[in-house]
Design a protein around this motif. Structure first.
Motif, PDB file in Angstrom:
ATOM      1  N   GLU A 119       0.816  -1.205   0.000  1.00 32.15           N
ATOM      2  CA  GLU A 119       0.000   0.000   0.000  1.00 32.15           C
ATOM      3  C   GLU A 119       0.857   1.265   0.000  1.00 32.15           C
ATOM      4  N   TRP A 120       2.005   1.198   0.678  1.00 32.76           N
ATOM      5  CA  TRP A 120       2.843   2.383   0.842  1.00 32.76           C
ATOM      6  C   TRP A 120       3.813   2.598  -0.316  1.00 32.76           C
ATOM      7  N   LEU A 121       4.117   1.556  -1.100  1.00 36.40           N
ATOM      8  CA  LEU A 121       5.113   1.690  -2.158  1.00 36.40           C
ATOM      9  C   LEU A 121       4.766   2.787  -3.168  1.00 36.40           C
ATOM     10  N   PRO A 122       3.532   2.886  -3.668  1.00 33.91           N
ATOM     11  CA  PRO A 122       3.238   3.970  -4.617  1.00 33.91           C
ATOM     12  C   PRO A 122       3.530   5.359  -4.047  1.00 33.91           C
ATOM     13  N   GLY A 123       3.196   5.580  -2.773  1.00 34.40           N
ATOM     14  CA  GLY A 123       3.480   6.866  -2.145  1.00 34.40           C
ATOM     15  C   GLY A 123       4.965   7.104  -1.984  1.00 34.40           C
ATOM     16  N   HIS A 124       5.699   6.030  -1.698  1.00 35.13           N
ATOM     17  CA  HIS A 124       7.162   6.113  -1.564  1.00 35.13           C
ATOM     18  C   HIS A 124       7.791   6.524  -2.899  1.00 35.13           C
ATOM     19  N   LEU A 125       7.331   5.914  -3.991  1.00 41.40           N
ATOM     20  CA  LEU A 125       7.879   6.239  -5.314  1.00 41.40           C
ATOM     21  C   LEU A 125       7.439   7.633  -5.772  1.00 41.40           C
ATOM     22  N   LYS A 126       6.213   8.017  -5.445  1.00 44.48           N
ATOM     23  CA  LYS A 126       5.754   9.371  -5.786  1.00 44.48           C
ATOM     24  C   LYS A 126       6.593  10.420  -5.071  1.00 44.48           C
ATOM     25  N   HIS A 127       6.914  10.156  -3.836  1.00 43.04           N
ATOM     26  CA  HIS A 127       7.780  11.045  -3.056  1.00 43.04           C
ATOM     27  C   HIS A 127       9.112  11.250  -3.773  1.00 43.04           C
ATOM     28  N   MET A 128       9.704  10.166  -4.272  1.00 44.86           N
ATOM     29  CA  MET A 128      10.977  10.258  -4.990  1.00 44.86           C
ATOM     30  C   MET A 128      10.797  11.009  -6.310  1.00 44.86           C
ATOM     31  N   ARG A 129       9.713  10.724  -7.012  1.00 46.62           N
ATOM     32  CA  ARG A 129       9.450  11.389  -8.289  1.00 46.62           C
ATOM     33  C   ARG A 129       9.220  12.894  -8.092  1.00 46.62           C
ATOM     34  N   ASP A 130       8.464  13.248  -7.046  1.00 46.13           N
ATOM     35  CA  ASP A 130       8.202  14.661  -6.770  1.00 46.13           C
ATOM     36  C   ASP A 130       9.480  15.437  -6.474  1.00 46.13           C
ATOM     37  N   HIS A 131      10.510  14.716  -6.051  1.00 42.98           N
ATOM     38  CA  HIS A 131      11.778  15.385  -5.752  1.00 42.98           C
ATOM     39  C   HIS A 131      12.825  15.150  -6.840  1.00 42.98           C
ATOM     40  N   GLY A 132      12.329  14.782  -8.034  1.00 50.06           N
ATOM     41  CA  GLY A 132      13.195  14.833  -9.202  1.00 50.06           C
ATOM     42  C   GLY A 132      13.734  13.533  -9.726  1.00 50.06           C
ATOM     43  N   LEU A 133      13.424  12.409  -9.099  1.00 51.92           N
ATOM     44  CA  LEU A 133      13.932  11.144  -9.616  1.00 51.92           C
ATOM     45  C   LEU A 133      13.402  10.934 -11.031  1.00 51.92           C
ATOM     46  N   PRO A 134      14.266  10.697 -12.014  1.00 48.93           N
ATOM     47  CA  PRO A 134      13.807  10.520 -13.397  1.00 48.93           C
ATOM     48  C   PRO A 134      12.853   9.334 -13.530  1.00 48.93           C
ATOM     49  N   ALA A 135      11.885   9.486 -14.432  1.00 51.28           N
ATOM     50  CA  ALA A 135      10.873   8.446 -14.623  1.00 51.28           C
ATOM     51  C   ALA A 135      11.498   7.092 -14.947  1.00 51.28           C
ATOM     52  N   GLU A 136      12.596   7.111 -15.736  1.00 50.94           N
ATOM     53  CA  GLU A 136      13.219   5.844 -16.129  1.00 50.94           C
ATOM     54  C   GLU A 136      13.855   5.121 -14.940  1.00 50.94           C
ATOM     55  N   SER A 137      14.110   5.857 -13.842  1.00 53.96           N
ATOM     56  CA  SER A 137      14.705   5.236 -12.654  1.00 53.96           C
ATOM     57  C   SER A 137      13.669   4.658 -11.706  1.00 53.96           C
ATOM     58  N   LEU A 138      12.403   5.063 -11.872  1.00 55.58           N
ATOM     59  CA  LEU A 138      11.369   4.636 -10.932  1.00 55.58           C
ATOM     60  C   LEU A 138      11.162   3.128 -10.939  1.00 55.58           C
ATOM     61  N   ASN A 139      11.121   2.511 -12.124  1.00 50.57           N
ATOM     62  CA  ASN A 139      10.924   1.067 -12.197  1.00 50.57           C
ATOM     63  C   ASN A 139      12.071   0.320 -11.527  1.00 50.57           C
ATOM     64  N   ASP A 140      13.305   0.777 -11.788  1.00 55.98           N
ATOM     65  CA  ASP A 140      14.465   0.137 -11.167  1.00 55.98           C
ATOM     66  C   ASP A 140      14.413   0.268  -9.655  1.00 55.98           C
ATOM     67  N   MET A 141      13.998   1.451  -9.189  1.00 50.42           N
ATOM     68  CA  MET A 141      13.940   1.654  -7.750  1.00 50.42           C
ATOM     69  C   MET A 141      12.823   0.830  -7.132  1.00 50.42           C
ATOM     70  N   GLY A 327       6.855  19.063 -12.817  1.00 46.39           N
ATOM     71  CA  GLY A 327       6.254  18.199 -11.807  1.00 46.39           C
ATOM     72  C   GLY A 327       7.212  17.847 -10.691  1.00 46.39           C
ATOM     73  N   VAL A 328       8.023  18.830 -10.247  1.00 46.27           N
ATOM     74  CA  VAL A 328       9.010  18.583  -9.186  1.00 46.27           C
ATOM     75  C   VAL A 328       9.080  19.784  -8.251  1.00 46.27           C
ATOM     76  N   TRP A 329       9.568  19.522  -7.028  1.00 47.52           N
ATOM     77  CA  TRP A 329       9.899  20.591  -6.103  1.00 47.52           C
ATOM     78  C   TRP A 329      11.308  21.090  -6.420  1.00 47.52           C
ATOM     79  N   LEU A 330      11.467  22.408  -6.457  1.00 52.80           N
ATOM     80  CA  LEU A 330      12.780  23.028  -6.659  1.00 52.80           C
ATOM     81  C   LEU A 330      13.183  23.760  -5.378  1.00 52.80           C
ATOM     82  N   TYR A 331      14.420  23.581  -4.968  1.00 50.95           N
ATOM     83  CA  TYR A 331      14.953  24.258  -3.779  1.00 50.95           C
ATOM     84  C   TYR A 331      15.778  25.460  -4.218  1.00 50.95           C
ATOM     85  N   HIS A 332      15.597  26.569  -3.498  1.00 49.35           N
ATOM     86  CA  HIS A 332      16.294  27.807  -3.869  1.00 49.35           C
ATOM     87  C   HIS A 332      16.430  28.686  -2.644  1.00 49.35           C
ATOM     88  N   ALA A 333      17.290  29.682  -2.737  1.00 47.99           N
ATOM     89  CA  ALA A 333      17.493  30.640  -1.634  1.00 47.99           C
ATOM     90  C   ALA A 333      16.412  31.707  -1.673  1.00 47.99           C
TER      91      ALA A 333
END
Length: 333
Positions: A119-141, A327-333
């Motif tokens: 149940e939690w895996l989709p949210g875990h992967l979305k969390h990574m995607r929202d912070h910039g993990l490339p789509a092609e890496s999601l399946n591997d992760m 579709g990502v969060w960006l960090y800035h000063a």
């Protein structure tokens, strides 16, 4: 003093307490499993290693060197829920009927993760995607996470321990400590009389414990960990039994100071990089961990980078903005 058992991977700690080095298929190579065999008292295992055939055999051999079998274990205490520490807890429970104990904070978060993993895996992967993990890496992760889940045999019933409570090991009283950061509910055991700390992965001699922000963790794991380092520095144990690269280390106070300086250096670096150019946590992780990493290593790198960025954001030293086109969060000063 108890005589040294024959097994070369079994180290006497004190009294009836021994540390067994159990092989794991990770760069650390071994994880420490403690076995306490007091005369006339309950046999206790602290941590259980990963659920692999090699680990099962190593634990069986270590128990055998102490004249024990799986069925003789009365109690299991888990320092934290990570697979290499919790993986075989359910197996020990099944084979011996042992009670399994974990810090109350960890039961509600980390231990629950293994029962709600699908149940939690989709949210875990979305969390990574929202912070910039490339789509092609999601399946591997996702596949990498699944391999990890297959090596965890969770217990069916876990009993809570609470900070400040005491447990008996080798005829001595040990205080239960809460040492968050590497895991939300990381447990330590402290015996002031012998000045010995059972530290798990709260502090390690050769590597910095991974402090990562995941979808299911507390909001500021790095802030938690900096407080843990302060607690360890104040305790100043003569020896600590550690999860990896041990089993026993000295110089805990100096190492705690070293790790604090290390994290402050990384915070300064992240602050400067985010000020130079707005980027996602994943993009910044490529700068902070500028080397070739496998799928698992890159996941840890992203989570640790994110822990540093969120710590700075919560301090008001950085900001984050949602970039809708990417579709990502960006960090800035």
């Amino acid at each position: 003093m108890t005589a040294e058992p024959a097994s070369p991977l079994l180290t006497h700690v004190l009294g009836d307490l021994h540390a067994l080095q159990v092989p794991i298929p990770y760069p650390m190579k071994y994880v420490t499993v403690l076995i306490d065999r007091p005369a006339g008292g309950p046999v206790t295992m602290i941590d259980t290693a990963l659920d692999t055939p090699e680990a099962r055999q190593a634990i069986e051999d270590g128990l055998g060197a102490l004249g024990l079998h799986w069925a003789d274990v009365d109690r299991v205490i888990i320092t934290h829920h990570h697979p290499d520490h919790y993986g075989l807890a359910g197996v020990v429970e099944e084979r011996s009927g042992a009670s399994v104990h974990m810090l109350d904070v960890e039961i509600g978060r980390g231990e629950r993760y293994w029962h709600l993993w699908e149940e939690w895996l989709p949210g875990h992967l979305k969390h990574m995607r929202d912070h910039g993990l490339p789509a092609e890496s999601l399946n591997d992760m996702g596949a990498d996470n699944r391999r990890g889940r297959e090596r965890v045999h969770p217990a069916t019933r876990v009993q809570p321990l609470r900070e400040g409570q005491h447990v008996t090991l080798s005829g001595l009283e040990w205080e239960v400590l809460w040492l968050p950061g590497h895991a939300d509910g990381h447990l330590g055991l402290w015996n002031e009389q012998e000045s010995v700390l059972i530290a798990g992965d709260a502090i390690l001699p050769r590597i910095s414990p991974n402090v990562g922000l995941y979808a299911y963790t507390r909001p500021d794991p790095l802030g938690d960990y900096l407080q843990t380092l302060g607690k360890l520095e104040a305790l100043n144990p003569a020896r600590a039994v550690v999860g990896h690269h041990g089993p026993v280390m000295e110089g805990v106070q100096a190492r705690a100071r070293e790790l604090r300086a290390h994290h402050h250096e990384r915070l300064d670096f992240m602050k400067a990089e985010a000020a130079r150019e707005a980027r996602s946590a994943y993009e910044l992780s490529l700068v902070m961990f500028n080397r070739e990493l496998n799928v698992s290593g890159r996941r840890f790198a992203l989570a640790e980078t994110l822990a540093h960025l969120e710590h700075l954001r919560l301090l008001g030293q950085l900001y984050r903005t949602w970039n809708e086109p990417r579709g990502v969060w960006l960090y800035h000063a």
